[in-house]
Scaffold this motif. Structure first.
Motif, PDB file in Angstrom:
ATOM      1  N   ILE A 190      -0.452  56.021  29.113  1.00 20.75           N
ATOM      2  CA  ILE A 190      -0.339  57.096  30.114  1.00 20.75           C
ATOM      3  C   ILE A 190      -0.501  56.522  31.523  1.00 20.75           C
ATOM      4  O   ILE A 190       0.169  56.959  32.465  1.00 20.75           O
ATOM      5  CB  ILE A 190      -1.366  58.206  29.836  1.00 20.75           C
TER       6      ILE A 190
ATOM      7  N   GLU B 280       8.611  53.200  28.337  1.00 19.73           N
ATOM      8  CA  GLU B 280       8.334  54.215  29.360  1.00 19.73           C
ATOM      9  C   GLU B 280       9.428  54.269  30.422  1.00 19.73           C
ATOM     10  O   GLU B 280       9.737  55.334  30.951  1.00 19.73           O
ATOM     11  CB  GLU B 280       6.967  53.963  29.997  1.00 19.73           C
TER      12      GLU B 280
ATOM     13  N   ILE C  78      -7.481  56.384  34.237  1.00 21.95           N
ATOM     14  CA  ILE C  78      -6.694  56.916  33.121  1.00 21.95           C
ATOM     15  C   ILE C  78      -6.953  56.030  31.901  1.00 21.95           C
ATOM     16  O   ILE C  78      -6.347  54.961  31.758  1.00 21.95           O
ATOM     17  CB  ILE C  78      -5.180  56.951  33.459  1.00 21.95           C
TER      18      ILE C  78
ATOM     19  N   TRP D 291      -6.967  55.751  40.343  1.00 24.41           N
ATOM     20  CA  TRP D 291      -7.134  56.804  39.363  1.00 24.41           C
ATOM     21  C   TRP D 291      -7.649  56.190  38.065  1.00 24.41           C
ATOM     22  O   TRP D 291      -7.268  55.064  37.703  1.00 24.41           O
ATOM     23  CB  TRP D 291      -5.797  57.507  39.104  1.00 24.41           C
TER      24      TRP D 291
ATOM     25  N   GLU E 201       6.155  56.818  37.103  1.00 20.17           N
ATOM     26  CA  GLU E 201       6.609  58.110  37.627  1.00 20.17           C
ATOM     27  C   GLU E 201       6.392  58.212  39.133  1.00 20.17           C
ATOM     28  O   GLU E 201       7.198  58.844  39.847  1.00 20.17           O
ATOM     29  CB  GLU E 201       5.863  59.243  36.921  1.00 20.17           C
ATOM     30  N   ARG E 202       5.326  57.581  39.630  1.00 20.88           N
ATOM     31  CA  ARG E 202       4.992  57.693  41.046  1.00 20.88           C
ATOM     32  C   ARG E 202       5.574  56.557  41.890  1.00 20.88           C
ATOM     33  O   ARG E 202       5.467  56.586  43.116  1.00 20.88           O
ATOM     34  CB  ARG E 202       3.470  57.722  41.213  1.00 20.88           C
TER      35      ARG E 202
ATOM     36  N   TYR F 247      -4.402  51.978  38.894  1.00 18.74           N
ATOM     37  CA  TYR F 247      -4.761  52.831  37.769  1.00 18.74           C
ATOM     38  C   TYR F 247      -5.685  52.018  36.866  1.00 18.74           C
ATOM     39  O   TYR F 247      -5.284  50.987  36.321  1.00 18.74           O
ATOM     40  CB  TYR F 247      -3.508  53.300  37.027  1.00 18.74           C
TER      41      TYR F 247
ATOM     42  N   GLN G  75       2.805  54.949  32.327  1.00 19.90           N
ATOM     43  CA  GLN G  75       3.767  56.039  32.539  1.00 19.90           C
ATOM     44  C   GLN G  75       3.572  56.664  33.921  1.00 19.90           C
ATOM     45  O   GLN G  75       4.545  56.885  34.667  1.00 19.90           O
ATOM     46  CB  GLN G  75       3.569  57.086  31.441  1.00 19.90           C
ATOM     47  N   THR G  76       2.328  56.929  34.289  1.00 17.65           N
ATOM     48  CA  THR G  76       2.031  57.551  35.585  1.00 17.65           C
ATOM     49  C   THR G  76       2.415  56.646  36.739  1.00 17.65           C
ATOM     50  O   THR G  76       2.976  57.097  37.748  1.00 17.65           O
ATOM     51  CB  THR G  76       0.533  57.910  35.670  1.00 17.65           C
TER      52      THR G  76
ATOM     53  N   ASN H 286      -8.961  59.039  43.063  1.00 24.38           N
ATOM     54  CA  ASN H 286      -7.931  60.071  43.206  1.00 24.38           C
ATOM     55  C   ASN H 286      -7.273  60.089  44.576  1.00 24.38           C
ATOM     56  O   ASN H 286      -6.520  61.017  44.903  1.00 24.38           O
ATOM     57  CB  ASN H 286      -8.497  61.466  42.882  1.00 24.38           C
TER      58      ASN H 286
END
Length: 416
Positions: A362, A407, A357, A355, A369-370, A321, A365-366, A351
């Motif tokens: 964020i 997070e 960001i 990615w 989450e993944r 990211y 956080q992403t 993508n």
């Protein structure tokens, strides 16, 4: 002027200088810790701040070598506190600009020279020449300060031949060497986990097996360099061994964030291509699943390293990211696109494998989450820092470690 206003404290201290692209802060702190095991009072100044005996002093965000006045105020205080040895971290900028003046050094070290700060130095040769100004300070210390006229060099670094020639031929210095496989001090990794490293320290005084919480080949080099430098400072080997084994990892240097989550999270200061390669090589050696990197590259700094950073991540990680890291006046998107050029050379596509960001929170956080069981998530570039450099000279509060904990907690993972 700063020297005179503070009573020329450098004349009353034994000072050791540490420079190089990577490892400076760890080496400064480790040498300081080793010397403390002898019972001596020691002071040091590094990226993390200043330590005078048992007192820690903040020196500001984004600061490695402090301004001349602050530097000599700190040295004056070290004289007042009767420090018997002082270890200072010196950047190429500080050496090139003579920010610390003609500081007499008892001895010193250049850890390595790799791609960094070429926005300022313009070429690797000029960068090396700036680092080599350390030799003149050691030669000055030998003449005026009873220094031993020795410099410690990494004999496995690509610049060793040039640097050792400069040190010996032009400054009359003795060269003491270290390396993983060769040198006056060298070592061999025996066993390694993500918690500890067991290795053999090899010197003219014998082979000794030691255990440390500093892991990775890059940290083994840091240990060897600190051991060599401490030896040149006449610290007994048994105290060097003790210091190595009792030293605790520094804040923001492969610092693990653990809140019971099923994946590993590390925060590291790696912000050069070489440092990032070293950290990812270590993590890949121990990875059971995927490696994700959240990172960026500083704005208004060396643009040529941006695609190199992307290439390193694409070589060793599984996904990434791209986000802000001290963007200053530059667009995070524009910086990220330059990083992505390096990723494209390894076949990475936006993508799919990486990615963009811009908001670092964020992005973190992403990534969390993944992440799945046994994954490793590396937050690279900010490390110990508690500020983010933004536009118009404004710093916003930021700490990767705090944000990571927040997070994780949002996802239900709380400190035990």
């Amino acid at each position: 002027m700063a020297q005179a206003m503070n009573g020329f404290p450098q004349k009353k201290l034994v000072i050791v200088g540490v420079t190089g692209t990577d490892g400076k802060t760890t080496v400064v702190n480790l040498v300081g810790h080793i010397v403390r095991t002898t019972g001596k009072k020691v002071g040091w100044i590094s990226t993390l701040g200043a330590q005078i005996g048992d007192t820690f002093i903040e020196t500001g965000a984004h600061t490695t070598t402090v301004d001349p006045f602050t530097f000599y105020v700190l040295l004056k205080r070290m004289v007042k506190e009767h420090c018997e040895l002082v270890v200072v971290e010196l950047t190429s900028h500080a050496l090139d600009q003579e920010r610390v003046g003609k500081l007499p050094l008892a001895t010193g070290i250049i850890t390595n020279i790799t791609h960094e700060h070429l926005d300022y130095h313009q070429s690797l040769t000029a960068y090396m020449s700036a680092k080599a100004k350390l030799f003149a300070l050691i030669a000055r210390g030998k003449r005026a300060h009873k220094g031993n006229g020795a410099v410690v060099l990494n004999c496995e670094d690509a610049t060793f031949s040039s640097l050792s020639h400069l040190a010996r031929a032009f400054h009359g210095l003795k060269v003491f060497t270290y390396g993983l496989g060769s040198g006056d001090v060298h070592g061999e990794r025996i066993e390694e986990t993500l918690e500890y490293l067991t290795f053999t320290l090899v010197t003219a005084y014998g082979h000794h097996t030691l255990r440390t919480r500093l892991i990775g080949d890059y940290n083994l080099r840091n240990i060897l360099s600190a051991a060599a430098l401490a030896h040149v400072c006449e610290v007994p080997w048994e105290k060097i061994h003790e210091g190595i084994e009792t030293f605790q990892p520094l804040s923001g240097r492969l610092e693990r964030i653990e809140q019971g989550q099923p994946f590993s999270v590390f925060v590291d200061f790696a912000h050069t291509p070489n440092a990032l390669r070293e950290v990812l090589t270590l993590l890949k050696r121990h990875a059971k699943a995927k490696i994700t990197v959240v990172f960026g590259v500083a704005g208004e700094r060396d643009k040529s390293k941006r695609p190199l950073m992307g290439e390193v991540v694409a070589q060793f990680a599984d996904r990434a990211y791209l986000t802000e890291e001290d963007p200053r006046s530059e667009s995070v998107e524009a910086i990220s696109q330059m990083i992505a050029q390096g990723m494209a050379t390894k076949g990475w596509k936006q993508n799919e494998r990486y990615w963009l960001i811009p908001d670092r929170r964020i992005a973190i956080q992403t990534a969390f989450e993944r992440a799945t069981s046994d994954d490793i998530v590396l937050l690279a570039g900010k490390g110990h820092e508690r500020m983010m450099a933004m536009d118009k000279g404004i710093d916003k509060p930021w700490d990767d470690r705090e944000v990571a904990r927040e997070e994780l907690e949002k996802l239900g993972w709380r400190p035990v």
